[in-house]
Design an enzyme around this catalytic site. Structure first.
Site, PDB file in Angstrom:
ATOM      1  N   ASP A  49     -12.810  -8.375 -14.978  1.00  0.00           N
ATOM      2  CA  ASP A  49     -12.993  -7.581 -13.763  1.00  0.00           C
ATOM      3  C   ASP A  49     -14.200  -8.172 -13.056  1.00  0.00           C
ATOM      4  OD1 ASP A  49     -13.215  -5.298 -11.865  1.00  0.00           O
ATOM      5  OD2 ASP A  49     -11.866  -4.319 -13.287  1.00  0.00           O
ATOM      6  N   TYR A  62      -2.028  -2.004   2.049  1.00  0.00           N
ATOM      7  CA  TYR A  62      -2.046  -2.017   0.592  1.00  0.00           C
ATOM      8  C   TYR A  62      -0.632  -2.195   0.042  1.00  0.00           C
ATOM      9  CZ  TYR A  62      -2.310  -0.009  -4.139  1.00  0.00           C
ATOM     10  OH  TYR A  62      -2.196   0.216  -5.484  1.00  0.00           O
TER      11      TYR A  62
END
Length: 278
Positions: free
Chosen positions: A32, A135
């Site tokens: 991440d 999105y």
């Protein structure tokens, strides 16, 4: 498997996947952009890396058998913000997977790739894309990218169109809920099914009011256990009558179908951020 990679490991859904995934391979590499993700599980290693950096993703993915790709901005945002992590990042994951001979990518897609379909229309996994936001458009791009990398380069993909993987706090979630237990089972089946080619499956629990059809992906062996109907009496008593003029109530994408492009959809939702801590 010798090595499994999980992107988006610092996110809420990633936090629930880390432990079960760590038991499916000799090594789980969690990644991440966050500085850390807490205490690591046995066999887990953490690498801080930016999805938008192809070289960084290539280093993380090298030697992996499969990639579970959950990393991205998880809300509607301006195109310029979505572009790097959600679009370029998806390309980087699949390109790195191809370069290093990764067998399969399991991708966290979303109902928002088809979010403008009417909720009263029970849609299957083969309906054309109909995104509700930028999105959702990025999810369409990644699904098409996944199909292309399967058909042109032989990288298998399972695209999980997740509906609502969060606590049930509204009437829409009575149909769209995906429990954390069913999420884990879904990802496990996407990993351990012997062959998948390119597959789309909806991420949803066994809800009485489920608005989508997973029959075309039944060969994965995904058999959800949980049902949001247990929350129905309380939720419906707390909410007023529905509004058929409201796209948030009439479209599969819920609030994302109603917001202006670039504006947060999650801001219109009562999401409980119950990340699993280690």
């Amino acid at each position: 498997m010798k090595k499994l990679v999980l992107t988006g490991a610092a996110g809420r859904l990633g936090s629930y996947l880390r432990e079960p995934l760590s038991m499916m391979a000799d090594e789980l590499v969690s990644t991440d952009i966050a500085e850390g993700i807490g205490t690591l599980y046995p066999g887990e290693r953490y690498v801080q890396a930016d999805l938008a950096d192809l070289n960084a993703m290539s280093e993380v993915i090298e030697g992996a058998d499969m990639v579970v790709h959950f990393g991205a901005i998880g809300d509607e945002a301006p195109f310029e913000e979505i572009l790097g992590p959600n679009i370029v990042g998806a390309y980087n994951v699949w390109e790195a997977a191809h370069r290093h001979g990764v067998r399969r990518v399991v991708y966290a897609s979303s109902i928002h790739a088809v979010g403008m379909y009417p909720r009263q229309e029970r849609i299957g996994t083969d309906v054309p894309h109909r995104p509700d936001t930028v999105y959702g458009l990025a999810k369409c791009f990644a699904e098409d990218l996944a199909r292309m990398y399967w058909e042109k380069r032989g990288v298998e993909a399972v695209c999980l169109r997740i509906l609502s993987c969060a606590q049930v706090t509204g009437a829409r979630a009575l149909g769209t809920w995906l429990s954390y237990g069913d999420l884990i089972q879904l990802v496990a089946r996407a990993i351990d099914t012997p062959t998948t080619g390119f597959t789309v499956v909806y991420g949803v629990s066994d809800n009485d009011r489920c608005p989508v059809d997973n029959s075309a992906a039944r060969y994965l062996g995904y058999a959800p256990k949980d049902n949001a109907e247990q929350f129905a009496a309380q939720i419906l008593a707390a909410e007023g009558p529905g509004d058929p003029r409201d796209p948030a109530q009439m479209c599969h994408g819920g609030p994302f179908a109603a917001v202006d492009l670039g504006q947060s959809g999650q801001a219109q939702m009562n999401i409980v951020h119950d990340r699993k801590e280690t």
